[in-house]
Scaffold this motif. Structure first.
Motif, short mmCIF file in Angstrom:
data_model
loop_
_atom_site.label_atom_id
_atom_site.label_comp_id
_atom_site.label_asym_id
_atom_site.label_seq_id
_atom_site.Cartn_x
_atom_site.Cartn_y
_atom_site.Cartn_z
N GLN A 142 0.83 -1.20 0.00
CA GLN A 142 0.00 0.00 0.00
C GLN A 142 0.87 1.26 0.00
O GLN A 142 0.56 2.24 -0.68
CB GLN A 142 -0.93 -0.01 1.22
CG GLN A 142 -1.93 1.11 1.25
CD GLN A 142 -2.88 1.10 0.06
OE1 GLN A 142 -3.04 2.11 -0.62
NE2 GLN A 142 -3.49 -0.04 -0.22
N LEU A 143 1.97 1.23 0.73
CA LEU A 143 2.89 2.37 0.73
C LEU A 143 3.47 2.62 -0.66
O LEU A 143 3.66 3.76 -1.07
CB LEU A 143 4.02 2.14 1.73
CG LEU A 143 3.67 2.19 3.22
CD1 LEU A 143 4.91 1.88 4.05
CD2 LEU A 143 3.11 3.55 3.60
N GLU A 144 3.77 1.54 -1.39
CA GLU A 144 4.28 1.69 -2.75
C GLU A 144 3.27 2.46 -3.61
O GLU A 144 3.64 3.37 -4.37
CB GLU A 144 4.54 0.32 -3.37
CG GLU A 144 5.71 -0.43 -2.76
CD GLU A 144 5.84 -1.84 -3.33
OE1 GLU A 144 5.21 -2.13 -4.36
OE2 GLU A 144 6.55 -2.66 -2.72
N LYS A 145 2.00 2.09 -3.48
CA LYS A 145 0.96 2.76 -4.26
C LYS A 145 0.78 4.21 -3.85
O LYS A 145 0.34 5.04 -4.66
CB LYS A 145 -0.37 2.00 -4.09
CG LYS A 145 -0.35 0.60 -4.66
CD LYS A 145 -1.64 -0.14 -4.39
CE LYS A 145 -1.61 -1.56 -4.94
NZ LYS A 145 -2.86 -2.31 -4.63
N MET A 146 1.11 4.51 -2.60
CA MET A 146 0.98 5.88 -2.11
C MET A 146 2.16 6.76 -2.50
O MET A 146 2.16 7.96 -2.22
CB MET A 146 0.83 5.87 -0.58
CG MET A 146 -0.45 5.21 -0.10
SD MET A 146 -0.47 4.93 1.70
CE MET A 146 -0.65 6.60 2.30
N GLY A 147 3.18 6.17 -3.13
CA GLY A 147 4.30 6.97 -3.63
C GLY A 147 5.49 7.07 -2.71
O GLY A 147 6.37 7.91 -2.92
N PHE A 148 5.57 6.21 -1.71
CA PHE A 148 6.73 6.21 -0.84
C PHE A 148 7.90 5.51 -1.52
O PHE A 148 7.71 4.64 -2.37
CB PHE A 148 6.42 5.51 0.48
CG PHE A 148 5.59 6.33 1.44
CD1 PHE A 148 6.20 7.17 2.34
CD2 PHE A 148 4.21 6.27 1.40
CE1 PHE A 148 5.45 7.94 3.22
CE2 PHE A 148 3.45 7.04 2.27
CZ PHE A 148 4.06 7.88 3.19
N SER A 149 9.12 5.88 -1.12
CA SER A 149 10.31 5.22 -1.65
C SER A 149 11.01 4.36 -0.60
O SER A 149 11.82 3.51 -0.92
CB SER A 149 11.31 6.26 -2.18
OG SER A 149 11.73 7.12 -1.14
N ARG A 150 10.69 4.61 0.68
CA ARG A 150 11.34 3.87 1.76
C ARG A 150 10.34 3.69 2.90
O ARG A 150 9.45 4.51 3.11
CB ARG A 150 12.57 4.61 2.28
CG ARG A 150 13.24 3.95 3.47
CD ARG A 150 14.46 4.72 3.96
NE ARG A 150 15.57 4.66 3.03
CZ ARG A 150 16.81 5.06 3.29
NH1 ARG A 150 17.08 5.56 4.50
NH2 ARG A 150 17.76 4.98 2.39
N VAL A 151 10.54 2.60 3.66
CA VAL A 151 9.74 2.37 4.85
C VAL A 151 10.68 2.11 6.03
O VAL A 151 11.66 1.39 5.92
CB VAL A 151 8.77 1.18 4.67
CG1 VAL A 151 9.54 -0.11 4.34
CG2 VAL A 151 7.92 0.97 5.92
N VAL A 152 10.37 2.75 7.15
CA VAL A 152 11.07 2.48 8.40
C VAL A 152 10.20 1.48 9.16
O VAL A 152 9.12 1.82 9.63
CB VAL A 152 11.27 3.75 9.24
CG1 VAL A 152 12.15 3.44 10.45
CG2 VAL A 152 11.86 4.86 8.41
N LEU A 153 10.65 0.24 9.24
CA LEU A 153 9.82 -0.82 9.81
C LEU A 153 9.56 -0.60 11.30
O LEU A 153 10.37 0.00 12.01
CB LEU A 153 10.49 -2.17 9.61
CG LEU A 153 10.64 -2.68 8.18
CD1 LEU A 153 11.26 -4.07 8.19
CD2 LEU A 153 9.31 -2.70 7.45
N ALA A 154 8.43 -1.13 11.75
CA ALA A 154 8.16 -1.17 13.18
C ALA A 154 9.28 -1.93 13.88
O ALA A 154 9.81 -2.91 13.34
CB ALA A 154 6.81 -1.83 13.45
N ARG A 155 9.62 -1.50 15.08
CA ARG A 155 10.72 -2.14 15.81
C ARG A 155 10.38 -3.57 16.23
O ARG A 155 11.26 -4.32 16.66
CB ARG A 155 11.07 -1.32 17.05
CG ARG A 155 11.64 0.07 16.77
CD ARG A 155 11.79 0.81 18.09
NE ARG A 155 12.41 2.12 17.97
CZ ARG A 155 11.73 3.25 17.77
NH1 ARG A 155 10.43 3.21 17.61
NH2 ARG A 155 12.36 4.40 17.71
N GLU A 156 9.12 -3.93 16.13
CA GLU A 156 8.68 -5.24 16.60
C GLU A 156 8.90 -6.36 15.58
O GLU A 156 8.54 -7.51 15.84
CB GLU A 156 7.19 -5.18 16.97
CG GLU A 156 6.87 -4.38 18.22
CD GLU A 156 6.91 -2.88 18.02
OE1 GLU A 156 6.75 -2.14 19.01
OE2 GLU A 156 7.08 -2.42 16.87
N THR A 157 9.46 -6.07 14.43
CA THR A 157 9.64 -7.09 13.41
C THR A 157 10.88 -7.95 13.69
O THR A 157 11.92 -7.46 14.10
CB THR A 157 9.77 -6.45 12.02
OG1 THR A 157 10.72 -5.38 12.09
CG2 THR A 157 8.45 -5.91 11.55
#
Length: 861
Positions: A142-157
């Motif tokens: 969904q973030l890709e579709k919203m036009g983001f280039s990077r994601v900072v993952l939740a620390r819980e992963t």
């Protein structure tokens, strides 16, 4: 400055992992750059989640970007808070300013802010903040579709989850590698907001998780009495993934993020230096491996003890720092003697003048600043080594055997400070140069590095040398005089025909001109003009105004009341009491059996037979495994002849729903933080019928959003403050050694549990089937006295959140609100007597008291 938004998943593993450093102020930025950061993240004076840091004003931002870019370091600017509609004009100006300064990316939390920036300034890259709570593949899609280039993952992963996400996404993946941990999922914590009005979603978190609490039962009994657990029950240790860098690199993680915008520059310098050393050895096999001294400095500069967090799986109590919420330093030794206001101890590590010590006594902590170090024989020294026995002046209360910790190392601080001292910067980019030419022609100097390439000609022509030709030695000396510039001469080649000479001043001018050219991109004008940007912004605002009433209608003129429950047996009574819509599901609470699809079908039939609407509420947090199960259930329900409306609490659930059936009717839960019109516009344009508004909005802000159709406001019920992957009851009451999942003996079941704070408030705890812990506010939200104002705003849909209510409590709440809401819908002005009577009726069944939440006070700005 501006580049493409993504890369194929296969490309991730071909890139070196970026070392991303925090910068709470200009000194910290220099500390980060000078000690080896590849990129820094920082905030301006507005719109960032560390409002208490020094941060950067306009002039400092420009200076910071220039300083970093001249040294090949990227700058990411934080816009990672929820933004009110009244602030969007200022936000628009600020975004263009950041673009024109050359910011490499903007870090965003608010879906409305992301929506706005993608529409008006697609030229700049967007990074999804960890505040967006992304921990599965569907959310990333969904973030890709919203036009983001990077994601900072939740620390819980965990490590396996991170690897799956890296392989499945085109986004660059950023992972926290070192520093403070939040006990709650970031972006989902309203504890500071509800308790004191200081919202973490607005950059003002007061860190109530670091305060002291006791764990009590329904009768107020301390369940940890007599145990030596510690009283900081929500305080995690600090994250340290130094030993896991190879695994992160192999996975294809693009960026390793160091936490610490609130930390001092010396902390930034020390941590970045150690991680730079480790990454260089890993990535390029250069330098030395991490030494015991490096590990000491990393620990000494700040620690609450260390943990790998959730990276290697759930750790229970082993992840927590129950005994203290702040820096514990390093163990220095134990007191061996104590008399005449002097303590004696044998050192486990070195000690110097100016060091800060802390003695852990039975009654608490005693602090000392070392001003004199005595050794046997009555002598004094400036420093002492491990194994030495020393005496230190001390006038407090302590006992022989008490532990002494060093919390401040003066030598380490001084060493760190030297690394970013003004005028002695060492971070420079290597330049390659080539000088070519022959007699009678101007000499040509070509200069390049990994980023740029320039070529210039001398102002005068070369002549044949009579006695002092341009030798390699002469050229290296003159062209290598790069002084305070961010460059050094890495390599010089020549292509000179014959023995040539030109004046030294001409060589110097060539060098100066080349440097100026190389630095020009740091000061270049933006490609998009301010006028063009303002035209885009104006068009956006017009689109927003005209789109307010176009989509998301739930029935013009109707005033609807929703009741959210987790027990399907409550549905029929609440429909009878006046609920227009039932919201069923959400978390799979341990206090009751999980909702089955058979129960969901029965609930749907019950609602439809009475002409009412059923919404199937999906869980607030889903990891990848849980996503797959929800997707299976969605696929099964999609085949029913009639289906419930879906209530999505996160971006992943919207993506999953569209995968199953793009036409399925859905709404968003308040966990998705619709805080402004831009966020509502995104939800409606994405296909959402309705959006529940953020719980942190004030009446003034609600009045703006009330103009829009397709919104719902929570007006009564349980206020969830926090959701955590860490389960406190299992960790401290469980049967397993460390409170590990499936070994806790289900310590959370069959009893009421509360966190009791220093003000004697009791915050209810609940756990779900996935072993997550949920903390609720001590008081129940109640806006029954404000219904007329809410209706006057234009809001037609209200919700009662009855997750923890008994059936009598739920029936009473629905009956009272139904009666008053219908009167309001009919145009009746509800009087003071009616609201007082309603309040009194509710107080009878809700003895713990009420709060109006943020309706009047809002959150601190």
């Amino acid at each position: 400055m501006h580049s493409d938004f993504g890369s194929s998943p296969q490309q991730h593993t071909n890139k070196k992992m970026e070392l991303l450093a925090p910068a709470g102020g200009y000194e910290a930025l220099k500390a980060a750059v000078e000690n080896g950061a590849d990129a820094v993240y920082l905030g301006g004076k507005m719109f960032n989640a560390r409002a208490s840091a020094s941060n950067f004003d306009s002039e400092e931002l420009s200076k910071a970007v220039t300083y970093a870019h001249e040294r090949g370091v990227k700058v990411y600017v934080t816009l990672n808070i929820l933004v009110a509609d009244s602030e969007f004009s200022e936000l628009a100006d600020y975004v263009y300013q950041l673009y024109s300064l050359g910011a490499d990316a903007l870090i965003v939390q608010d879906i409305g802010v992301a929506n706005f920036i993608r529409k008006v300034l697609p030229e700049i890259r967007l990074h999804a903040s960890t505040q967006m709570t992304q921990n599965n593949i569907y959310g990333l899609k969904q973030l890709e579709k919203m036009g983001f280039s990077r994601v900072v993952l939740a620390r819980e992963t965990s490590a396996p989850e991170i690897e799956k996400m890296v392989q499945a996404t085109e986004l660059d993946v950023e992972v926290f590698g070192h520093g403070a941990l939040c006990i709650s999922y970031s972006g989902q914590c309203l504890m500071s907001s509800y308790i004191g009005g200081r919202s973490g979603n607005r950059g003002r978190c007061a860190q109530p998780c670091r305060m002291a609490y006791s764990l009590v039962d329904g009768k107020g009994r301390d369940l940890l009495e007599g145990r030596k657990t510690g009283e900081h029950l929500l305080s995690p240790r600090d994250l340290k993934l130094l030993d896991n860098l190879g695994e992160l690199q192999r996975m294809g993680v693009r960026s390793l993020k160091i936490e610490g915008r609130m930390k001092r520059p010396e902390y930034v310098a020390t941590v970045i230096r150690v991680y730079r050393k480790a990454l260089d050895f890993l990535q390029e096999q250069k330098g030395q491996e991490i030494t015991a001294r490096d590990l000491y400095e990393l620990t000494q500069i700040f620690n609450r003890d260390f943990t790998t967090g959730y990276f290697q799986g759930y750790q229970g109590a082993e992840m927590m720092s129950f005994s203290r919420p702040n820096n514990r330093g390093t163990m220095l030794g134990r007191i061996t003697d104590l008399k005449n206001n002097r303590l004696t101890l044998k050192l486990d590590r070195e000690l110097g003048l100016g060091d800060g010590l802390e003695i852990w006594t039975k009654r608490g902590r005693e602090g000392i600043s070392v001003g004199r170090i005595g050794i046997p024989g009555g002598k004094t020294v400036d420093s002492a080594a491990p194994g030495d026995t020393v005496t230190i002046e001390f006038e407090g209360a302590a006992n022989i055997g008490d532990r002494v910790f060093k919390t401040h190392d003066e030598q380490l601080i001084a060493q760190a400070r030297l690394s970013f001292q003004e005028g002695k910067e060492m971070r420079k980019r290597p330049l390659k140069m080539q000088l070519s030419g022959k007699v009678g022609q101007k000499l040509r100097l070509t200069v390049w590095d990994d980023q740029q390439h320039v070529a210039l000609e001398s102002q005068c022509e070369a002549q044949e040398a009579q006695n002092r030709p341009l030798t390699q030695e002469v050229l290296v000396k003159q062209l290598g005089r790069l002084g305070n510039t961010p460059f050094y001469l890495g390599e010089l080649t020549t292509a000179l025909e014959g023995d040539l000479m030109i004046p030294v001043s001409a060589l110097n001018e060539l060098r100066r001109a080349a440097v100026e050219k190389l630095l020009e991109p740091s000061h270049s004008k933006p490609a998009l003009t301010l006028n063009a940007y303002q035209e885009r912004t104006y068009a956006w605002n017009q689109q927003l105004k005209t789109g307010r009433t176009v989509s998301g209608k739930t029935g013009a003129g109707k005033h609807l009341l929703s009741a959210a429950v987790t027990d399907s047996s409550m549905i029929a009574p609440l429909l009878k009491a006046g609920a227009d819509r039932i919201i069923l599901g959400g978390e799979h609470w341990r206090s009751r059996p999980p909702l089955t699809l058979a129960e969901l079908q029965k609930a749907l039939d019950t609602c439809q037979s009475r002409g009412r609407t059923l919404l199937w509420r999906l869980p607030r947090i889903l990891n990848q495994t849980q996503c797959e199960q929800v997707l299976k259930d969605l696929t099964k329900v999609a085949g029913w002849s009639s289906r419930p409306v879906i209530m999505a609490g996160n971006l992943a659930e919207i993506e999953m729903l569209k995968t199953v059936d793009p036409e399925w009717t859905w709404e968003t839960d308040y966990f998705l933080h619709c805080f402004n019109e831009a966020a509502l516009e995104w939800v409606h344009r994405a296909g959402g019928r309705q959006a529940a508004l953020s719980m942190e909005l004030s009446q003034e802000q609600l009045a703006v959003l009330g103009k829009s159709e397709g919104i719902e406001l929570l007006v009564f019920g349980d206020m969830e403050m926090m959701v955590s992957e860490f389960c406190l009851p299992g960790a401290v009451l469980g049967e397993g050694k460390d409170g590990a999942r499936n070994k806790c003996g289900k310590a959370c079941q069959n009893r009421d549990l509360y966190l009791k704070d220093r003000m004697a408030y009791h915050f209810p705890l609940a756990t779900d089937q996935e072993c997550r812990m949920h903390v609720f506010n001590a008081k129940t939200l109640n806006l029954v006295t404000e219904l007329s104002k809410i209706a006057d705003m234009g809001i037609r849909n209200i919700r009662l959140e009855l997750l923890r209510a008994s059936l009598p409590q739920a029936e009473r709440a629905v009956t009272v609100f139904h009666q008053l809401w219908k009167e309001t819908a009919g145009g009746k002005n509800i009087g003071k007597e009616e609201t007082e009577e309603a309040m009194k009726s509710l107080e009878e069944l809700y003895p713990d008291g009420f709060t109006r939440g943020h309706f009047y006070r809002g959150v601190l700005i």
